[in-house]
Design a protein around this motif. Sequence first.
Motif, PDB file in Angstrom:
ATOM      1  N   PHE A  57       0.776  -1.295  -0.047  1.00  0.00           N
ATOM      2  CA  PHE A  57       0.120  -0.095  -0.009  1.00  0.00           C
ATOM      3  C   PHE A  57       1.005   1.167   0.092  1.00  0.00           C
ATOM      4  O   PHE A  57       1.419   1.805   1.035  1.00  0.00           O
ATOM      5  CB  PHE A  57      -0.646   0.041   1.166  1.00  0.00           C
ATOM      6  CG  PHE A  57      -2.063   1.183   1.274  1.00  0.00           C
ATOM      7  CD1 PHE A  57      -3.182   0.883   0.644  1.00  0.00           C
ATOM      8  CD2 PHE A  57      -1.683   2.585   1.593  1.00  0.00           C
ATOM      9  CE1 PHE A  57      -4.139   1.826   0.333  1.00  0.00           C
ATOM     10  CE2 PHE A  57      -2.681   3.616   1.324  1.00  0.00           C
ATOM     11  CZ  PHE A  57      -3.682   3.253   1.092  1.00  0.00           C
ATOM     12  N   VAL A  58       0.955   1.779  -1.068  1.00  0.00           N
ATOM     13  CA  VAL A  58       1.684   2.898  -1.256  1.00  0.00           C
ATOM     14  C   VAL A  58       0.699   4.311  -1.517  1.00  0.00           C
ATOM     15  O   VAL A  58      -0.028   4.325  -2.392  1.00  0.00           O
ATOM     16  CB  VAL A  58       2.768   3.039  -2.381  1.00  0.00           C
ATOM     17  CG1 VAL A  58       3.656   4.331  -2.668  1.00  0.00           C
ATOM     18  CG2 VAL A  58       3.780   1.830  -2.385  1.00  0.00           C
ATOM     19  N   ASP A  59       0.851   5.224  -0.625  1.00  0.00           N
ATOM     20  CA  ASP A  59       0.086   6.402  -0.927  1.00  0.00           C
ATOM     21  C   ASP A  59       0.757   7.759  -0.825  1.00  0.00           C
ATOM     22  O   ASP A  59      -0.102   8.800  -0.775  1.00  0.00           O
ATOM     23  CB  ASP A  59      -0.991   6.094   0.345  1.00  0.00           C
ATOM     24  CG  ASP A  59      -0.115   6.534   1.731  1.00  0.00           C
ATOM     25  OD1 ASP A  59       0.732   6.344   1.949  1.00  0.00           O
ATOM     26  OD2 ASP A  59      -1.135   6.569   2.868  1.00  0.00           O
TER      27      ASP A  59
ATOM     28  N   PRO B 236      -5.022   6.035  -9.214  1.00  0.00           N
ATOM     29  CA  PRO B 236      -6.260   5.510  -8.457  1.00  0.00           C
ATOM     30  C   PRO B 236      -7.135   6.740  -8.191  1.00  0.00           C
ATOM     31  O   PRO B 236      -6.715   7.749  -8.019  1.00  0.00           O
ATOM     32  CB  PRO B 236      -5.810   4.753  -7.210  1.00  0.00           C
ATOM     33  CG  PRO B 236      -4.487   5.313  -6.920  1.00  0.00           C
ATOM     34  CD  PRO B 236      -3.971   5.562  -8.575  1.00  0.00           C
ATOM     35  N   LEU B 237      -8.380   6.557  -8.026  1.00  0.00           N
ATOM     36  CA  LEU B 237      -9.447   7.598  -7.571  1.00  0.00           C
ATOM     37  C   LEU B 237      -8.997   7.985  -6.128  1.00  0.00           C
ATOM     38  O   LEU B 237      -8.723   7.277  -5.361  1.00  0.00           O
ATOM     39  CB  LEU B 237     -10.810   7.267  -7.722  1.00  0.00           C
ATOM     40  CG  LEU B 237     -11.277   6.325  -9.140  1.00  0.00           C
ATOM     41  CD1 LEU B 237     -12.868   6.412  -9.046  1.00  0.00           C
ATOM     42  CD2 LEU B 237     -10.709   7.434 -10.403  1.00  0.00           C
TER      43      LEU B 237
ATOM     44  N   ASN C   9      -9.955   0.617 -10.968  1.00  0.00           N
ATOM     45  CA  ASN C   9      -9.510  -0.765 -10.763  1.00  0.00           C
ATOM     46  C   ASN C   9      -8.084  -0.555  -9.816  1.00  0.00           C
ATOM     47  O   ASN C   9      -7.420  -1.586  -9.433  1.00  0.00           O
ATOM     48  CB  ASN C   9      -9.267  -1.429 -11.952  1.00  0.00           C
ATOM     49  CG  ASN C   9     -10.785  -1.868 -12.815  1.00  0.00           C
ATOM     50  OD1 ASN C   9     -11.404  -1.971 -12.041  1.00  0.00           O
ATOM     51  ND2 ASN C   9     -10.384  -1.462 -14.020  1.00  0.00           N
ATOM     52  N   LEU C  10      -7.516   0.597  -9.756  1.00  0.00           N
ATOM     53  CA  LEU C  10      -6.212   0.763  -8.962  1.00  0.00           C
ATOM     54  C   LEU C  10      -6.856   1.294  -7.659  1.00  0.00           C
ATOM     55  O   LEU C  10      -7.571   2.019  -7.532  1.00  0.00           O
ATOM     56  CB  LEU C  10      -5.386   1.952  -9.759  1.00  0.00           C
ATOM     57  CG  LEU C  10      -4.947   1.561 -11.044  1.00  0.00           C
ATOM     58  CD1 LEU C  10      -4.072   2.614 -11.517  1.00  0.00           C
ATOM     59  CD2 LEU C  10      -3.968   0.175 -11.177  1.00  0.00           C
ATOM     60  N   TRP C  11      -5.848   0.710  -6.549  1.00  0.00           N
ATOM     61  CA  TRP C  11      -6.250   1.082  -5.156  1.00  0.00           C
ATOM     62  C   TRP C  11      -5.165   1.834  -4.367  1.00  0.00           C
ATOM     63  O   TRP C  11      -5.354   2.077  -3.413  1.00  0.00           O
ATOM     64  CB  TRP C  11      -6.714   0.035  -4.265  1.00  0.00           C
ATOM     65  CG  TRP C  11      -8.104  -0.668  -4.937  1.00  0.00           C
ATOM     66  CD1 TRP C  11      -8.496  -1.520  -5.839  1.00  0.00           C
ATOM     67  CD2 TRP C  11      -9.275  -0.171  -4.228  1.00  0.00           C
ATOM     68  NE1 TRP C  11      -9.627  -1.869  -5.999  1.00  0.00           N
ATOM     69  CE2 TRP C  11     -10.346  -0.964  -5.040  1.00  0.00           C
ATOM     70  CE3 TRP C  11      -9.805   0.420  -3.410  1.00  0.00           C
ATOM     71  CZ2 TRP C  11     -11.882  -0.575  -4.777  1.00  0.00           C
ATOM     72  CZ3 TRP C  11     -11.206   0.906  -3.309  1.00  0.00           C
ATOM     73  CH2 TRP C  11     -11.960  -0.051  -4.040  1.00  0.00           C
ATOM     74  N   THR C  12      -3.879   1.697  -5.319  1.00  0.00           N
ATOM     75  CA  THR C  12      -2.763   2.199  -4.480  1.00  0.00           C
ATOM     76  C   THR C  12      -1.696   2.756  -5.583  1.00  0.00           C
ATOM     77  O   THR C  12      -2.092   2.627  -6.666  1.00  0.00           O
ATOM     78  CB  THR C  12      -2.232   1.212  -3.592  1.00  0.00           C
ATOM     79  OG1 THR C  12      -0.809   1.437  -3.178  1.00  0.00           O
ATOM     80  CG2 THR C  12      -2.027  -0.058  -4.516  1.00  0.00           C
ATOM     81  N   LEU C  13      -0.802   3.625  -5.037  1.00  0.00           N
ATOM     82  CA  LEU C  13       0.183   4.006  -5.983  1.00  0.00           C
ATOM     83  C   LEU C  13       1.500   3.182  -6.019  1.00  0.00           C
ATOM     84  O   LEU C  13       2.495   3.504  -6.307  1.00  0.00           O
ATOM     85  CB  LEU C  13       0.557   5.574  -5.333  1.00  0.00           C
ATOM     86  CG  LEU C  13      -0.578   6.546  -5.248  1.00  0.00           C
ATOM     87  CD1 LEU C  13       0.202   7.661  -4.628  1.00  0.00           C
ATOM     88  CD2 LEU C  13      -0.842   7.095  -6.774  1.00  0.00           C
ATOM     89  N   PHE C  14       1.237   1.819  -5.618  1.00  0.00           N
ATOM     90  CA  PHE C  14       2.318   0.932  -5.821  1.00  0.00           C
ATOM     91  C   PHE C  14       3.040   0.752  -6.753  1.00  0.00           C
ATOM     92  O   PHE C  14       4.267   0.613  -6.865  1.00  0.00           O
ATOM     93  CB  PHE C  14       1.596  -0.457  -5.373  1.00  0.00           C
ATOM     94  CG  PHE C  14       2.657  -1.516  -5.349  1.00  0.00           C
ATOM     95  CD1 PHE C  14       3.549  -1.625  -4.528  1.00  0.00           C
ATOM     96  CD2 PHE C  14       2.487  -2.676  -6.443  1.00  0.00           C
ATOM     97  CE1 PHE C  14       4.501  -2.658  -4.255  1.00  0.00           C
ATOM     98  CE2 PHE C  14       3.603  -3.735  -6.234  1.00  0.00           C
ATOM     99  CZ  PHE C  14       4.615  -3.745  -5.169  1.00  0.00           C
TER     100      PHE C  14
END
Length: 332
Positions: free
Chosen positions: A6-8, A94-95, A55-60
């Motif tokens: 999880f990269v934020d 991601p949004l 469909n993206l949840w993180t800046l990984f």
Amino acid sequence: MTEGNFVDYVKVHLASGNGGKGSVHLHREKYVAKGGPDGGDGGRGGHIILRGNKNLWTLFSFKFKKHFKAGHGEHGSKNRSTGADGKDEIIEVPLGTVVRDSQTNEVLFEITEHGQEKIVLDGGKGGRGNWHFKSPTNQTPRYAQPGIPGKEMQITLELKVLADVGLVGFPNAGKSTLLSVLTSAKPKIADYEFTTLKPNLGIVQYRDFRSFVMADIPGIIEGAAEGKGLGHYFLRHIERNSSLLFLIPADSKDISKEYDILLNELRKYNPELLDKQRLVAISKSDMLDDELMEEMRKELDKDLQTPYLFISSVAQMGLSELKDKLWAMLNE
């Protein structure tokens, strides 16, 4: 998703494409003695574009690639042919991504919708060919414009988690345990504070194939709004949640006081957070007997101005009622 994935927060370097040069060309053809200038324009350089992807949840993905460069515009050529435009570099995020200028820390824009596109850096314009410069007094101009060079900048991408329900509470209040019971998420769970250092997301399955997204936010401590205990990194994820579920353990010394401290930290960070719908869940309630629970109800009815209920993740107590209340809050 594991915590390390999880990269934020990430900084990336961008470079847009150079514009192509205009052409200096004089028309030459059999039986056309003096064809005149016909040099075409250069193509524009490629833009750097950010696009929202649900469909993206993180800046990984930015952990491995932090430099992005768009293509250069092609040069103009004869017969007034314009050079091809440089290839745009489209970066999917991601949004809930906030884009800042790394130098000034100014917020440039936010990506909140699927397919939303924003140009971060324009490509350089192509130069004009020599046919633009012909005139009655200068019928064979032997010059053209060079293309405008592209731009470079460093931006900071900051993710604020988009979830329907955000779990708010002190460290070790049982937020990760609740998320693991209500969803298929597998957060790290241990008996010490700050086990969770990154938000965890899970999808809560409700009746009739309906669902909503729940986020386990790392624990907040007193002074978080001033940055204590990585407070600023944690609190920003609460901004995008539709509703807030406050989790306070049943063995707390003073439940109302803990709730007031949490509310105060949210108020100091961003007063608008208090406009969100709130529900208090008294966790670890399997430790209480009926008599003690009734006494606590009398006190909470008097002191707490927010709806509350008793739950236990381990004993699966009150979880159906919790889901019903959360669903009702989200659909009011």
